[in-house]
Design a protein around this motif. Structure first.
Motif, PDB file in Angstrom:
ATOM      1  N   PRO A 195      58.676 119.603  76.695  1.00 41.74           N
ATOM      2  CA  PRO A 195      58.916 119.247  75.294  1.00 41.74           C
ATOM      3  C   PRO A 195      57.663 118.648  74.648  1.00 41.74           C
ATOM      4  CG  PRO A 195      59.971 117.664  76.757  1.00 41.74           C
ATOM      5  CD  PRO A 195      59.418 118.749  77.618  1.00 41.74           C
ATOM      6  N   ALA A 196      57.492 118.931  73.366  1.00 41.61           N
ATOM      7  CA  ALA A 196      56.329 118.431  72.635  1.00 41.61           C
ATOM      8  C   ALA A 196      56.518 116.972  72.230  1.00 41.61           C
ATOM      9  CB  ALA A 196      56.080 119.299  71.402  1.00 41.61           C
ATOM     10  N   ALA A 197      57.747 116.608  71.901  1.00 43.55           N
ATOM     11  CA  ALA A 197      58.014 115.239  71.434  1.00 43.55           C
ATOM     12  C   ALA A 197      57.944 114.260  72.601  1.00 43.55           C
ATOM     13  CB  ALA A 197      59.378 115.171  70.767  1.00 43.55           C
ATOM     14  N   THR A 198      57.554 113.036  72.307  1.00 41.40           N
ATOM     15  CA  THR A 198      57.353 112.024  73.341  1.00 41.40           C
ATOM     16  C   THR A 198      58.645 111.636  74.046  1.00 41.40           C
ATOM     17  OG1 THR A 198      55.456 111.162  72.146  1.00 41.40           O
ATOM     18  CG2 THR A 198      56.447 109.711  73.783  1.00 41.40           C
ATOM     19  N   ALA A 199      59.708 111.369  73.305  1.00 40.64           N
ATOM     20  CA  ALA A 199      60.957 110.891  73.929  1.00 40.64           C
ATOM     21  C   ALA A 199      61.530 111.894  74.930  1.00 40.64           C
ATOM     22  CB  ALA A 199      61.979 110.524  72.859  1.00 40.64           C
ATOM     23  N   PRO A 200      61.668 113.174  74.552  1.00 35.33           N
ATOM     24  CA  PRO A 200      62.171 114.131  75.553  1.00 35.33           C
ATOM     25  C   PRO A 200      61.220 114.303  76.734  1.00 35.33           C
ATOM     26  CG  PRO A 200      62.342 115.070  73.351  1.00 35.33           C
ATOM     27  CD  PRO A 200      61.568 113.789  73.233  1.00 35.33           C
ATOM     28  N   ARG A 201      59.925 114.225  76.484  1.00 35.05           N
ATOM     29  CA  ARG A 201      58.949 114.362  77.566  1.00 35.05           C
ATOM     30  C   ARG A 201      59.105 113.205  78.554  1.00 35.05           C
ATOM     31  NH1 ARG A 201      54.667 115.322  74.641  1.00 35.05           N
ATOM     32  NH2 ARG A 201      53.992 113.170  74.484  1.00 35.05           N
ATOM     33  N   VAL A 202      59.299 111.999  78.038  1.00 34.99           N
ATOM     34  CA  VAL A 202      59.509 110.830  78.896  1.00 34.99           C
ATOM     35  C   VAL A 202      60.796 111.004  79.696  1.00 34.99           C
ATOM     36  CG1 VAL A 202      60.026 108.355  78.881  1.00 34.99           C
ATOM     37  CG2 VAL A 202      58.157 109.249  77.485  1.00 34.99           C
ATOM     38  N   LEU A 203      61.847 111.541  79.060  1.00 37.40           N
ATOM     39  CA  LEU A 203      63.112 111.778  79.755  1.00 37.40           C
ATOM     40  C   LEU A 203      62.933 112.773  80.904  1.00 37.40           C
ATOM     41  CD1 LEU A 203      66.191 111.375  79.966  1.00 37.40           C
ATOM     42  CD2 LEU A 203      66.431 113.268  78.331  1.00 37.40           C
ATOM     43  N   VAL A 204      62.218 113.859  80.654  1.00 35.54           N
ATOM     44  CA  VAL A 204      61.977 114.867  81.694  1.00 35.54           C
ATOM     45  C   VAL A 204      61.182 114.255  82.847  1.00 35.54           C
ATOM     46  CG1 VAL A 204      60.740 117.018  82.202  1.00 35.54           C
ATOM     47  CG2 VAL A 204      62.181 116.865  80.171  1.00 35.54           C
ATOM     48  N   GLU A 205      60.159 113.495  82.528  1.00 32.36           N
ATOM     49  CA  GLU A 205      59.352 112.862  83.585  1.00 32.36           C
ATOM     50  C   GLU A 205      60.197 111.859  84.379  1.00 32.36           C
ATOM     51  OE1 GLU A 205      56.431 113.941  84.446  1.00 32.36           O
ATOM     52  OE2 GLU A 205      56.249 115.284  82.728  1.00 32.36           O
ATOM     53  N   ALA A 206      60.991 111.044  83.683  1.00 31.44           N
ATOM     54  CA  ALA A 206      61.838 110.051  84.363  1.00 31.44           C
ATOM     55  C   ALA A 206      62.877 110.735  85.242  1.00 31.44           C
ATOM     56  CB  ALA A 206      62.509 109.141  83.338  1.00 31.44           C
ATOM     57  N   GLY A 266      69.167 112.583  88.077  1.00 31.74           N
ATOM     58  CA  GLY A 266      67.906 113.202  87.673  1.00 31.74           C
ATOM     59  C   GLY A 266      67.994 114.713  87.636  1.00 31.74           C
ATOM     60  N   LEU A 267      68.572 115.302  88.676  1.00 30.72           N
ATOM     61  CA  LEU A 267      68.695 116.758  88.722  1.00 30.72           C
ATOM     62  C   LEU A 267      69.596 117.269  87.589  1.00 30.72           C
ATOM     63  CD1 LEU A 267      67.882 119.333  90.217  1.00 30.72           C
ATOM     64  CD2 LEU A 267      69.864 119.005  91.701  1.00 30.72           C
ATOM     65  N   LEU A 268      70.683 116.570  87.341  1.00 30.34           N
ATOM     66  CA  LEU A 268      71.579 116.982  86.257  1.00 30.34           C
ATOM     67  C   LEU A 268      70.891 116.890  84.892  1.00 30.34           C
ATOM     68  CD1 LEU A 268      74.916 115.453  87.529  1.00 30.34           C
ATOM     69  CD2 LEU A 268      74.450 117.884  87.135  1.00 30.34           C
ATOM     70  N   ILE A 269      70.102 115.855  84.671  1.00 28.06           N
ATOM     71  CA  ILE A 269      69.367 115.749  83.400  1.00 28.06           C
ATOM     72  C   ILE A 269      68.415 116.925  83.240  1.00 28.06           C
ATOM     73  CG2 ILE A 269      67.584 114.422  82.176  1.00 28.06           C
ATOM     74  CD1 ILE A 269      69.010 111.875  83.247  1.00 28.06           C
ATOM     75  N   LEU A 270      67.699 117.266  84.292  1.00 25.82           N
ATOM     76  CA  LEU A 270      66.778 118.400  84.211  1.00 25.82           C
ATOM     77  C   LEU A 270      67.516 119.702  83.897  1.00 25.82           C
ATOM     78  CD1 LEU A 270      64.468 117.505  87.221  1.00 25.82           C
ATOM     79  CD2 LEU A 270      63.867 117.401  84.790  1.00 25.82           C
ATOM     80  N   LEU A 271      68.680 119.889  84.480  1.00 27.53           N
ATOM     81  CA  LEU A 271      69.469 121.104  84.215  1.00 27.53           C
ATOM     82  C   LEU A 271      70.029 121.104  82.799  1.00 27.53           C
ATOM     83  CD1 LEU A 271      71.303 121.406  87.652  1.00 27.53           C
ATOM     84  CD2 LEU A 271      69.440 122.858  86.798  1.00 27.53           C
ATOM     85  N   VAL A 272      70.525 119.967  82.344  1.00 30.57           N
ATOM     86  CA  VAL A 272      71.080 119.877  80.981  1.00 30.57           C
ATOM     87  C   VAL A 272      69.984 120.132  79.951  1.00 30.57           C
ATOM     88  CG1 VAL A 272      72.066 118.278  79.280  1.00 30.57           C
ATOM     89  CG2 VAL A 272      73.054 118.428  81.578  1.00 30.57           C
ATOM     90  N   ARG A 273      68.781 119.641  80.207  1.00 31.09           N
ATOM     91  CA  ARG A 273      67.670 119.905  79.286  1.00 31.09           C
ATOM     92  C   ARG A 273      67.433 121.412  79.147  1.00 31.09           C
ATOM     93  NH1 ARG A 273      65.282 117.728  75.633  1.00 31.09           N
ATOM     94  NH2 ARG A 273      63.378 118.801  76.241  1.00 31.09           N
ATOM     95  N   LEU A 274      67.558 122.149  80.244  1.00 31.43           N
ATOM     96  CA  LEU A 274      67.378 123.595  80.168  1.00 31.43           C
ATOM     97  C   LEU A 274      68.534 124.274  79.442  1.00 31.43           C
ATOM     98  CD1 LEU A 274      65.795 124.436  83.632  1.00 31.43           C
ATOM     99  CD2 LEU A 274      64.668 124.232  81.411  1.00 31.43           C
ATOM    100  N   VAL A 275      69.724 123.706  79.546  1.00 30.86           N
ATOM    101  CA  VAL A 275      70.854 124.226  78.769  1.00 30.86           C
ATOM    102  C   VAL A 275      70.580 124.024  77.283  1.00 30.86           C
ATOM    103  CG1 VAL A 275      73.293 123.865  78.179  1.00 30.86           C
ATOM    104  CG2 VAL A 275      72.588 123.942  80.577  1.00 30.86           C
ATOM    105  N   LEU A 276      70.126 122.833  76.918  1.00 33.53           N
ATOM    106  CA  LEU A 276      69.828 122.539  75.514  1.00 33.53           C
ATOM    107  C   LEU A 276      68.733 123.445  74.959  1.00 33.53           C
ATOM    108  CD1 LEU A 276      70.034 118.641  75.601  1.00 33.53           C
ATOM    109  CD2 LEU A 276      71.737 120.261  74.710  1.00 33.53           C
ATOM    110  N   ALA A 277      67.831 123.863  75.816  1.00 38.21           N
ATOM    111  CA  ALA A 277      66.764 124.783  75.411  1.00 38.21           C
ATOM    112  C   ALA A 277      67.210 126.244  75.502  1.00 38.21           C
ATOM    113  CB  ALA A 277      65.523 124.550  76.270  1.00 38.21           C
ATOM    114  N   ARG A 278      68.486 126.456  75.823  1.00 38.61           N
ATOM    115  CA  ARG A 278      69.061 127.797  75.961  1.00 38.61           C
ATOM    116  C   ARG A 278      68.378 128.625  77.040  1.00 38.61           C
ATOM    117  NH1 ARG A 278      72.543 128.504  71.511  1.00 38.61           N
ATOM    118  NH2 ARG A 278      72.044 127.138  69.786  1.00 38.61           N
TER     119      ARG A 278
END
Length: 174
Positions: free
Chosen positions: A50-61, A106-118
């Motif tokens: 993600p380009a935005a800081t907040a989502p990028r921090v979420l992905v890293e965390a 953590g794994l679920l967040i990473l998967l949900v992020r990919l769902v949100l990105a379609r």
């Protein structure tokens, strides 16, 4: 994980666990599965930039949480395979509790992020959650939970869609 679950069932058929080749081979398979989940977490991180800081921090965390949880799992598995290791370097009780939770969240967040990105179907993280829940309810459900997680992750393996690559591969002519 499926192999570990099935060998765990085989190991318990005589009413006693922890004392034979099924236990050992199953735990080695579980160790390998957790290592592969760690590799998956890093790959999922690479798919979601993600380009935005907040989502990028979420992905890293989420990636760090998954990897930290994987290390906790590996520590416990190593202790299950070696009493000497377990007695020399026991994992603190708090980490035995929080490590698996961080791994799963953590794994679920990473998967949900990919769902949100379609980039992944919505049922994929749902099925992972159901699989994790089954395992959490009763370790005897581990084979079922592992199959659910496997099915949930199949879209990642089966996709030929550019969106599911790491970005290193470009279609011919682009």
């Amino acid at each position: 994980m499926v192999v570990y679950g099935l060998l765990r069932v085989v190991d318990g058929l005589d009413g006693d666990r922890h004392n034979g080749p099924a236990w050992d081979v199953g735990h080695v398979a579980f160790f390998a599965a957790i290592v592969l989940f760690a590799v998956l977490a890093v790959a999922l991180r690479g798919l979601d930039r993600p380009a935005a800081t907040a989502p990028r921090v979420l992905v890293e965390a989420a990636t760090v949480a998954t990897l930290f949880g994987a290390v906790c799992f590996l520590w416990v598995i190593t202790g299950d395979l070696s009493a000497d290791f377990r007695s020399a370097a026991p994992l603190p009780d708090a980490l035995e509790l929080i490590g698996p939770a961080l791994f799963q969240i953590g794994l679920l967040i990473l998967l949900v992020r990919l769902v949100l990105a379609r980039r992944l179907p919505v049922w994929s993280p749902v099925l992972v959650l159901v699989g994790f829940a089954a395992i959490g309810v009763n370790l005897d459900l581990l084979p079922l939970g592992a199959v659910l997680v496997l099915v949930a992750l199949l879209p990642l393996a089966l996709s030929r869609d550019e969106r599911l690559t790491t970005g290193q591969h470009r279609p011919v002519g682009s």
